[in-house]
Design a protein around this motif. Structure first.
Motif, PDB file in Angstrom:
ATOM      1  N   HIS A  45     -20.772 -67.126   3.355  1.00 18.81           N
ATOM      2  CA  HIS A  45     -21.975 -66.805   4.117  1.00 18.81           C
ATOM      3  C   HIS A  45     -22.826 -68.077   4.340  1.00 18.81           C
ATOM      4  N   PHE A  86     -36.683 -58.224  -2.773  1.00 22.01           N
ATOM      5  CA  PHE A  86     -37.549 -58.796  -2.163  1.00 22.01           C
ATOM      6  C   PHE A  86     -38.738 -57.611  -1.479  1.00 22.01           C
ATOM      7  N   GLU A  90     -27.688 -56.243   5.294  1.00 26.09           N
ATOM      8  CA  GLU A  90     -28.332 -55.038   5.170  1.00 26.09           C
ATOM      9  C   GLU A  90     -29.781 -55.548   5.609  1.00 26.09           C
ATOM     10  N   SER A 114     -28.986 -64.989   8.525  1.00 18.59           N
ATOM     11  CA  SER A 114     -29.152 -63.918   7.113  1.00 18.59           C
ATOM     12  C   SER A 114     -30.620 -63.344   7.146  1.00 18.59           C
ATOM     13  N   ARG A 115     -31.610 -63.688   6.090  1.00 21.25           N
ATOM     14  CA  ARG A 115     -32.638 -62.935   6.171  1.00 21.25           C
ATOM     15  C   ARG A 115     -33.562 -63.507   7.275  1.00 21.25           C
ATOM     16  N   LEU A 138     -32.308 -54.495  -1.452  1.00 21.04           N
ATOM     17  CA  LEU A 138     -33.462 -55.408  -0.515  1.00 21.04           C
ATOM     18  C   LEU A 138     -34.921 -55.112  -1.281  1.00 21.04           C
ATOM     19  N   TRP A 198     -40.495 -58.064   2.031  1.00 20.57           N
ATOM     20  CA  TRP A 198     -39.787 -58.209   3.298  1.00 20.57           C
ATOM     21  C   TRP A 198     -39.784 -57.121   4.262  1.00 20.57           C
ATOM     22  N   GLU A 220     -24.637 -54.750   0.002  1.00 22.17           N
ATOM     23  CA  GLU A 220     -26.040 -54.609  -0.091  1.00 22.17           C
ATOM     24  C   GLU A 220     -26.495 -53.272   0.163  1.00 22.17           C
ATOM     25  N   PHE A 253     -34.892 -72.466   6.778  1.00 21.24           N
ATOM     26  CA  PHE A 253     -35.130 -72.121   5.282  1.00 21.24           C
ATOM     27  C   PHE A 253     -35.904 -73.022   4.439  1.00 21.24           C
ATOM     28  N   TRP A 299     -21.165 -58.821   0.499  1.00 20.05           N
ATOM     29  CA  TRP A 299     -22.615 -58.512   0.453  1.00 20.05           C
ATOM     30  C   TRP A 299     -23.101 -57.804   1.803  1.00 20.05           C
ATOM     31  N   LYS A 305     -32.261 -61.187  10.255  1.00 22.98           N
ATOM     32  CA  LYS A 305     -32.737 -59.971  10.370  1.00 22.98           C
ATOM     33  C   LYS A 305     -34.016 -60.117  11.049  1.00 22.98           C
ATOM     34  N   SER A 348     -26.502 -61.294   9.135  1.00 27.56           N
ATOM     35  CA  SER A 348     -27.865 -60.758   8.774  1.00 27.56           C
ATOM     36  C   SER A 348     -27.875 -59.764   7.760  1.00 27.56           C
TER      37      SER A 348
END
Ligand code: GCU
Length: 422
Positions: free
Chosen positions: A403, A309, A288, A262-263, A305, A312, A300, A138, A353, A266, A286
């Motif tokens: 998280h 974002f 939603e 997380s993101r 999303l 994404w 979420e 990140f 979440w 995904k 990861s």
């Protein structure tokens, strides 16, 4: 005529308004999850049921992958002509002599003015060929470990809204995300780790694509920026790390484990769905748009999303705001695309979440595809209590805490890799 026009206009404005609003406050109450029906991963477009692994691979797998491409994440192009790698640094006595550190620039075109990204790789010194964990980070390569030899990544995150990051501030931040990158532990257990700062590929902002690879590589890759998404671009980057590993004799490139938090979890799942060279896929919290089921209305939602974002996912995903039940896929089908490879889905107890139960149920509902291969996934397991991993080829745990990705998580992922790659 005028009246009809006004009516039509009102209807359009109203639907735009509905799509723009979150329908209800975030639901964190299990008793308020409405009933839902998941689409069947084995139901072919012609209404027939897929019954063999061969049919899955020939027809259904490409079909399901195509649905995710069209409705959710967009395309992932191949590698550009002229892509080449340059070893820019090597330290054979890194991390107190236990590891070899390499830094490699991947250039996406001929010559060294082509757009590039910087791969940071650690390999155990006592192994001639090690399986490697691959994941994006990140905040910059220089933050994953205090090792002073790591080059400072080129995009710097603001630490506070009015922070103006400088080279000096970045120096001071070396190693500050090390708790998420258990490099020493991995080395001890015989694994390598390769990482790239995700913002080398595309800055994580709604306008990031304008300066990112979706724009700078659009001619070389022959794809328009809107035909893919930030998540697809990051996933593309993971595959390019794998391309590099295939050229490095010290990496056991047939045994790469792709992971993300997380993101970026995904992203790891989408990368593994597209690129079957990844031998194991790991989704850490990861949520939603990652492992969690969308139809289970908890935590979420797709609207959240798309609202926070918009870059994404592809534009079409926005048509499912507040209409999760109309998506032709749900996320258990993304997990099905990992089969027959080992898969680990993990949640955290304070991460409502991301909907831990929705992540678990998604992994559980990937079972029918593993069965086609005469393999069992979660094999009828029920949602476990905290810190009790379940499953074998498909595993799940819910770790106590927030998280995050911690040593506990990494150790479980290495347990899975030990079993299937050693
Ligand atoms: C936000 C986002 C999540 C995402 C997370 C992260 O919370 O809503 O979908 O997973 O950021 O990447 O940390």
């Amino acid at each position: 005529m005028k009246f009809v026009f006004l009516l039509l206009l009102a209807a359009i404005l109203n639907s735009a308004y509905v799509a723009a609003q979150r329908p209800v406050p975030t639901n964190y109450d299990e008793s308020k999850v409405p009933p839902y029906t998941l689409p069947d991963p084995l139901l072919a477009a012609n209404g027939k049921k897929i019954t063999t692994a061969k049919e899955w691979e020939r027809k259904q797998r490409p079909y399901v992958l195509g649905l995710f491409t069209e409705h959710v994440y967009g395309k992932i192009p191949g590698r550009p002509k002229g892509m080449h790698f340059e070893l820019t640094d090597i330290d054979t006595t890194a991390l107190n002599g236990t590891a070899i550190r390499k830094q490699v620039t991947a250039y996406f075109g001929e010559g060294n003015d082509a757009p590039s990204m910087n791969i940071l790789l650690y390999l155990p010194r006592n192994s001639s060929k090690a399986p490697v964990f691959v994941g994006l980070n990140f905040k910059g390569n220089h933050r994953v470990n205090a090792d002073k030899g790591i080059f400072i990544s080129r995009h710097w995150k603001k630490e506070t809204p009015d922070d103006i990051p400088t080279l000096a501030s970045q120096e001071a931040l070396r190693g500050t995300t090390a708790s998420r990158w258990e490099i020493e532990e991995a080395i001890k257990r015989g694994y390598g780790i390769a990482t790239v700062h995700y913002e080398d590929i595309e800055v994580d902002d709604k306008d990031g694509w304008k300066q990112g690879f979706r724009t700078t590589l659009k001619d070389r890759l022959n794809i328009q920026p809107e035909s893919w998404s930030a998540i697809s671009a990051w996933a593309w980057g993971l595959s390019r790390i794998q391309d590099y590993l295939e050229t490095d004799p010290a990496a056991d490139a047939g045994k790469t484990i792709v992971l993300g938090h997380s993101r970026l979890g995904k992203t790891a799942l989408w990368a593994a769905a597209n690129d079957q060279r990844f031998a194991i896929a790991i989704s850490n919290n990861s949520g939603e748009g990652g492992a969690a089921l969308s139809r289970r209305l908890f935590g979420e939602r797709i609207w959240d999303l798309n609202n926070a974002f918009p870059h994404w996912f592809v534009a079409k995903y926005k048509t499912y705001n507040n209409k999760e039940d109309q998506l032709p896929v749900d996320q258990h089908m993304l997990l099905s695309l990992i089969a027959p490879r080992p898969l680990y889905v993990a949640s955290a107890s304070e991460d409502a979440w991301a909907d831990p139960k929705g992540e678990f149920l998604s992994a559980k509902n990937a079972e029918p595809v593993y069965r086609l291969y005469k393999l069992t996934g979660l094999n009828g397991e029920e949602m476990p209590t905290e810190n009790h991993p379940v499953g074998d080829r498909v595993r799940y745990h819910i770790r106590t805490g927030k998280h995050d990705i911690t040593l506990y998580d990494w150790n479980r992922y290495m347990d899975l890799a030990d079993k299937y790659l050693r």
